[in-house]
Write a protein that holds these residues in place. Sequence first.
Motif, short mmCIF file in Angstrom:
data_model
loop_
_atom_site.label_atom_id
_atom_site.label_comp_id
_atom_site.label_asym_id
_atom_site.label_seq_id
_atom_site.Cartn_x
_atom_site.Cartn_y
_atom_site.Cartn_z
N ASN A 87 25.60 76.68 14.89
CA ASN A 87 25.47 75.45 13.84
C ASN A 87 26.17 74.39 14.23
O ASN A 87 27.31 74.20 14.96
CB ASN A 87 26.12 76.22 12.60
CG ASN A 87 25.56 75.41 11.31
OD1 ASN A 87 25.93 74.25 11.37
ND2 ASN A 87 25.26 76.02 10.37
N GLY A 88 25.43 73.08 13.68
CA GLY A 88 25.88 71.98 14.42
C GLY A 88 27.37 71.57 13.57
O GLY A 88 28.38 70.98 13.97
N SER A 89 27.43 72.39 12.34
CA SER A 89 28.58 72.07 11.71
C SER A 89 29.68 72.92 12.11
O SER A 89 30.77 72.77 11.81
CB SER A 89 28.72 72.19 9.99
OG SER A 89 28.00 73.64 9.93
N ALA A 90 29.58 73.81 13.05
CA ALA A 90 30.64 74.69 13.38
C ALA A 90 31.47 73.92 14.40
O ALA A 90 32.65 74.61 14.79
CB ALA A 90 29.95 75.80 14.14
N TYR A 316 21.72 70.86 3.44
CA TYR A 316 22.26 69.74 3.93
C TYR A 316 21.75 69.65 5.41
O TYR A 316 21.27 70.34 5.92
CB TYR A 316 23.87 69.67 3.75
CG TYR A 316 24.43 70.65 4.68
CD1 TYR A 316 24.58 71.74 4.25
CD2 TYR A 316 24.81 70.26 6.08
CE1 TYR A 316 25.33 72.90 5.03
CE2 TYR A 316 25.46 71.21 6.82
CZ TYR A 316 25.69 72.62 6.33
OH TYR A 316 26.37 73.43 7.19
N LEU A 318 20.61 66.58 8.58
CA LEU A 318 19.96 65.32 8.85
C LEU A 318 18.33 65.43 8.55
O LEU A 318 17.87 66.41 8.91
CB LEU A 318 20.07 64.62 10.20
CG LEU A 318 19.35 63.60 10.61
CD1 LEU A 318 19.93 62.13 9.76
CD2 LEU A 318 19.52 62.95 12.14
N LEU A 446 25.84 78.11 -2.17
CA LEU A 446 25.85 78.70 -0.70
C LEU A 446 25.17 77.69 0.08
O LEU A 446 23.91 76.95 -0.44
CB LEU A 446 24.72 80.04 -0.69
CG LEU A 446 25.21 81.04 -1.55
CD1 LEU A 446 24.41 82.56 -0.95
CD2 LEU A 446 26.51 81.68 -0.67
N TRP A 447 25.85 77.43 1.08
CA TRP A 447 25.29 76.01 2.05
C TRP A 447 24.48 76.53 3.00
O TRP A 447 24.45 77.58 3.64
CB TRP A 447 26.54 75.43 2.57
CG TRP A 447 27.48 75.10 1.55
CD1 TRP A 447 28.51 75.69 0.79
CD2 TRP A 447 27.76 73.43 1.22
NE1 TRP A 447 29.08 74.84 0.09
CE2 TRP A 447 28.80 73.67 0.24
CE3 TRP A 447 27.41 72.31 1.68
CZ2 TRP A 447 29.30 72.32 -0.34
CZ3 TRP A 447 27.74 71.24 1.08
CH2 TRP A 447 28.89 71.06 0.22
N TYR A 448 23.26 75.89 3.10
CA TYR A 448 22.56 75.88 4.24
C TYR A 448 22.10 74.84 5.05
O TYR A 448 21.88 73.69 4.32
CB TYR A 448 21.20 76.55 3.59
CG TYR A 448 21.14 78.09 3.53
CD1 TYR A 448 20.71 78.97 4.34
CD2 TYR A 448 21.67 78.61 2.46
CE1 TYR A 448 20.87 80.24 4.50
CE2 TYR A 448 21.55 79.88 2.11
CZ TYR A 448 21.25 80.76 3.18
OH TYR A 448 21.18 82.15 3.13
N GLU A 449 22.46 74.86 6.37
CA GLU A 449 22.09 73.55 7.12
C GLU A 449 20.56 73.65 7.28
O GLU A 449 20.06 74.41 8.13
CB GLU A 449 22.89 73.47 8.30
CG GLU A 449 22.74 72.30 9.19
CD GLU A 449 23.43 72.19 10.31
OE1 GLU A 449 24.33 72.81 10.69
OE2 GLU A 449 22.94 71.25 11.26
N THR A 451 18.59 70.91 9.05
CA THR A 451 18.44 69.57 9.97
C THR A 451 16.75 69.46 10.32
O THR A 451 16.41 70.16 11.13
CB THR A 451 19.18 69.38 11.21
OG1 THR A 451 20.65 69.55 10.65
CG2 THR A 451 19.20 68.24 11.66
N HIS B 551 28.03 79.35 5.29
CA HIS B 551 27.45 79.32 3.75
C HIS B 551 28.69 78.98 2.67
O HIS B 551 28.24 78.49 1.74
CB HIS B 551 26.75 80.62 3.38
CG HIS B 551 25.71 80.95 4.20
ND1 HIS B 551 24.87 80.06 4.78
CD2 HIS B 551 24.94 82.08 4.56
CE1 HIS B 551 23.77 80.45 5.59
NE2 HIS B 551 23.87 81.76 5.42
N TYR B 569 20.73 69.19 20.68
CA TYR B 569 21.33 70.46 19.90
C TYR B 569 20.31 71.08 18.97
O TYR B 569 20.37 72.34 18.90
CB TYR B 569 22.72 69.86 19.28
CG TYR B 569 23.46 71.25 18.58
CD1 TYR B 569 24.53 71.60 19.28
CD2 TYR B 569 23.21 71.62 17.31
CE1 TYR B 569 25.19 72.62 18.83
CE2 TYR B 569 23.80 72.71 16.78
CZ TYR B 569 25.05 72.97 17.72
OH TYR B 569 25.67 74.02 17.05
N TYR B 570 19.54 70.37 18.54
CA TYR B 570 18.56 70.78 17.42
C TYR B 570 17.10 70.73 17.94
O TYR B 570 16.51 71.59 17.67
CB TYR B 570 18.55 69.98 16.20
CG TYR B 570 19.70 70.01 15.63
CD1 TYR B 570 20.09 71.16 14.37
CD2 TYR B 570 20.79 69.11 15.41
CE1 TYR B 570 21.22 71.27 13.65
CE2 TYR B 570 22.09 69.10 14.79
CZ TYR B 570 22.15 70.26 13.87
OH TYR B 570 23.40 70.38 13.23
#
Lengths: 580, 672
Positions: A87-90, A316, A318, A446-449, A451, B551, B569-570
């Motif tokens: 995950n990018g947020s990781a 959330y 981009l 519950l958050w889900y990325e 993008t 989550h 990355y994506y």
Amino acid sequence: MASKLEIKEDKMLEVQFVGDDDVLNHILDREGGAKLKKERAQLLVNTKKIIKKPEYDFDLEEDDQEVLKDRNYVEVLGRDIQESLKNGSATDGESKVYSFQNRKHSEKMAKLASELAKTPRKSDSVSLKNDPEIMINIPQSSKEHSASDRVELKNEKSELQSITPCSLRKRLIVSRSHSDSESEYSASNSEDGEGIAQEYEEDTSTVVLSQKMDTQNRVVSAPDCKETPSKKIKRDKRSKLVEEYFEAHSSSKVLTSDRTLQKLRRAKLDQQTLHNLLSTVSPSFSSELKQLNQQYEKLFHKWMLQLRLGFNIVLYGLGSKRDLLERFRTSMLQDSTHVVINGFFPGISVKSVLNSITEEVLDYMGTFQSVLDQLEWIINKFKEDSSLELFLLIHNLDSQMLRGDKSQQIIGQLSSLHNIYLIASIDHLNAPLMWDHAKQSLYNWLWYETTTYSPYTEETSYENSLLVKQSGSLPLSSLTHVLRSLTPNARGIFRLLLKYQLDNQDNPSYIGLSFQDFYQQCREAFLVNSDLTLRAQLTEFRDHKLIRTKKGTDGVEYLSIPVDNKTLTDFLEKEEEEEA
Amino acid sequence: ASEDSKLRFETYQLIWQQMKSETERLQDELNKNLFDNLIDFLCKSYCGVQKNSRDLGCQIKLREIPTAALILGVNVTDHDLTLRSLIEALRDNVTPYVVSLQAKDGPDMKHFLQKLFSQLVDCYTVVKSKEKESVQVTQKKTYCSMDSLCSWYKTVTQHSFMKNNYNGLKEYPPVVLVLKDMESFTTRVLQDFIVISSQHLHEFPLILIFGIATSPIIIHRLLPHAVSSLLCIELFQSLSCKEHLTTVLDKLLLTTQFPFKISEKVLQVLTNIFLYHDFSIQNFIKGLQLSLLEHFFSQPLSVLCCNLPEAKRRIHFLSVNQCENIRRLPSFRRYVDNQASEKQVALLTNERFLKEETQSLLENLHIYHMNYFLVLRCLHKFTSSLPKYPLGRQIRELYCMCLEKNIWDSEEYASALQLLRMLAKDELMTILQNCINIFKSSEKYLGSTAKRIEEFLAQFQSLDADAREEEDASGSEPRGLQKTDLYHLQKSLLEMKELRTRSKKQSKFEILREKVVNFIDCLVREYLPPPETQPLHEALYFSAAQTLREHLNAAPRIALHTALNNPYYYLKNEALKSEEGCIPNTAPDICIAYKLHLECGRLINLVDWSEAFATVVTAAEKMDANSTISEEMNEIIHARFIRAVSELELLGFIKPTKRKTDHVARLTWGGC
């Protein structure tokens, strides 16, 4: 002047080897240690002595250093990101995401642009002149190059001492120009073969001069400088960060060029043409984007399950999530009651959200005293009847209209009901700051990325975008319409104010025309005979939203026209045409 | 993952319901003591008010409002639950008139009283409707003052006084007002209300309960002395949330009651969110619920995550696919590898044999857990009092360590054993006694161990008697001082030294202590191997810590930054691959615009920006720079730039500014 400079150059341009330490020292010296960045502080551990050397060489390497340092910074960031798994947020590079940066000059952007422009062929170290890749096509600057006859000699010399790669030299050129006090800044350095050399030439000549002066100044303040590096290093990072913050925000001076879009003569586009133009652009990486989307679509069933089990879902990342949510809606929610709220729509409010629930879902046509009453009524209704179910889809929960504390509280309370299921998307960088603990526990997110990289077409179309012409046709026509219905005197009054505003359009501290002055002017033009008449007239203008009043700091009322100056000029021109 | 999905969902529902009711039960249990004290206090102070109201002389002097300050911990959202059950308890035991107000109910005195009044009337009508009388709707939403409150109270109490059937004894039930999250109230309103109601205390017996998140000092900070002197405050402290967490963990995870378990990483994530983010038990339980859900959602073999007899029954009905799933489990594969070759073949080919084997493995797993938690608690008893807590003070820390790896390989464990070897006797004996209690709680398992420990304890006790005898024996041999020469002196000194060292080794207590420590060590090595070593553990353990963190504790800013800074990355396209974090010019427009804007200071000149952007994009389009680019092309690039800029504006990186024409301001840190 020119000959003097040449002599100096001859002296200065001797090739010398300079050690790293000296270079660092020099940097420190020059910048007084104030603009240092964290990374650089670590590099500086070994510096002790300051040796005066010809400035030119240092400058070359200083830039080298600077670039290197920037690279390091970016590299660290990049590595952190690549290390994370899924995950990018990781990524744990939180501290690095928006850390302080060196004081940047606007030229850096052009510099980076040219760098980016040639990135695909990184290995190319061919001379600038012959490399079409890095050609920058920017309108030729109007600057005249007077010293073109010295070009060749100069080039040879610089070639000799160019230990640095060509690309770097180019950077040097661009960044040099900021210290050039004489030439006005322009990012539009002409960069065809000759231009470079000329620029180079001219720049260095002035640079040498200015730095000569620098040196003299510095001799005086030398003791100070000697102390700074060691102190700097010892200081712990935290205090440095704080210092840098204030450093960064202390100077109010803004170092950007003064060019405006008007000079560029590229008219503001209106929404429609913009849309048309963009529709001709085919999106790149469509297969990858599709893959991403498919990945998210697999989650739909999971979302449904989690929504029904009492969680709410927030998306959330981009890219516009509108299409994704729309697909979710069409594929999963066809048979259930659902309400879609376009948060990005400028007219949206919590009131309208609640109204759509009471009117469309609960079929209640009554009115409520306040939003809170309405909320209470809805909550009771949903609590009483547990067979009621409602899916709430909110695009852009963080939009201007919904991000307020009260709105969030109300939506949160709705979402905490066990038979209202909320799925929402957020885009703004600071959106999570909307929610404190209390609200978060109401929302039970519950958050889900997700993008998606999809363009925010719908979302930005309502926004008062910077470069999009503000549907200028509308105010213009309404102006003419309203004014036509007025008496000639009233029109005269309005024109007075308009002209005054246009006369003052370059005055940044202009806040409007004070009522007294206005009255005076109107009297002088025989437009009104008492201030009561003027006031009555102004009330009429205000009702048509033609003017706006504002209290100044001295308590006096100031009048202004809330329409942009371009439209006003057009209007005036048109008026005069008609009269002629 | 559609295997037995219905069954899995039902099992999830069942286990979650059980867990939920267990947590609720725990909550009640933990609060019980607090509530009892509170109710006690309320009754007492209420009686005081009663007495005073009879004694007319006293009532004028006594204007203190009885107040309970209830300290509930920093997480305000958890207060709701506690206060709700408190209100219920009060309604049942003290008075029907319990009202709770929040800060948003009382922005000013008028609303405060109005809300109070309407809620009181609601309470009253509830009481009334219970008595099946006609409800008289009194004034609603009208102006109300303290006087109207008093008169209302009078009529109500007279009414019930005549009926005299509310709990049979209370003529004048007090009115209890609970203020949720007292810190957030407007101080003016609070002060005024307290002053006014203290004047009316004789006709309106009010009792206040403050819900406080921080510390009791806040009362004095919010209320000046003149006001706080009108309160008769008693402090009540609820259980600290950390203790609460320990109990919840103890009852939900460190038990065989629930088959569901979580791995070390998941436990870390959950406790970290708790300790470093919110101190919220509710959130912790939410996290647990999510892990449970994820487990049943993603692991097909989670059908076996139920009580043992049911799981055994379910094994019979496993489909072919599910059998394949079992065979694919890494832990099961390891198990198979260690078997004899015929058995290996049978396990991999014969379904019936596989099922039988699975049954016995599950049973083993169950027994493993039984023993595991007993030994874990026992070990915790030993290590929780050691200096510097090498294995942690809380049992959850110890549990984490044991889940992670073989605990006996860790340095901390070695140092803990070292410290154990230095324990004093009485300490050791209390610990042993505690351990016996633990083992006695389950007769079925490790019965022999309990017996061994009892033996140890008995030996320690007998040691006392022995030691006394020994002392006597040694004391009976007095050594007279004699004249001696150097040789003899040396000899006797040597002897004494030898004797001392020997006696040190031989101290019976030390030997016994050594034995006990070794015994514990053996227990640990036998019963506390990490769950990964157990075949089929995947069916019970949820281990996807990463998804859980994503989550529950997401980081949208970083995700955004990554997407803008490193599109590869994506979008796994080779064209986007680049070294050192710089992005290629083929990247999406917004990435390029973002990258360029990072180079700027607080203000960005739009013209420069757009030109830099155009430079990059034209290079990407591989156009010949010498030939002039068509005007149309320029237009399109400009349009793309506009789009990128307005998207950045939407994302909150820039905003329009009026400080300079055609400039935008950067909103993120850094820069000039």
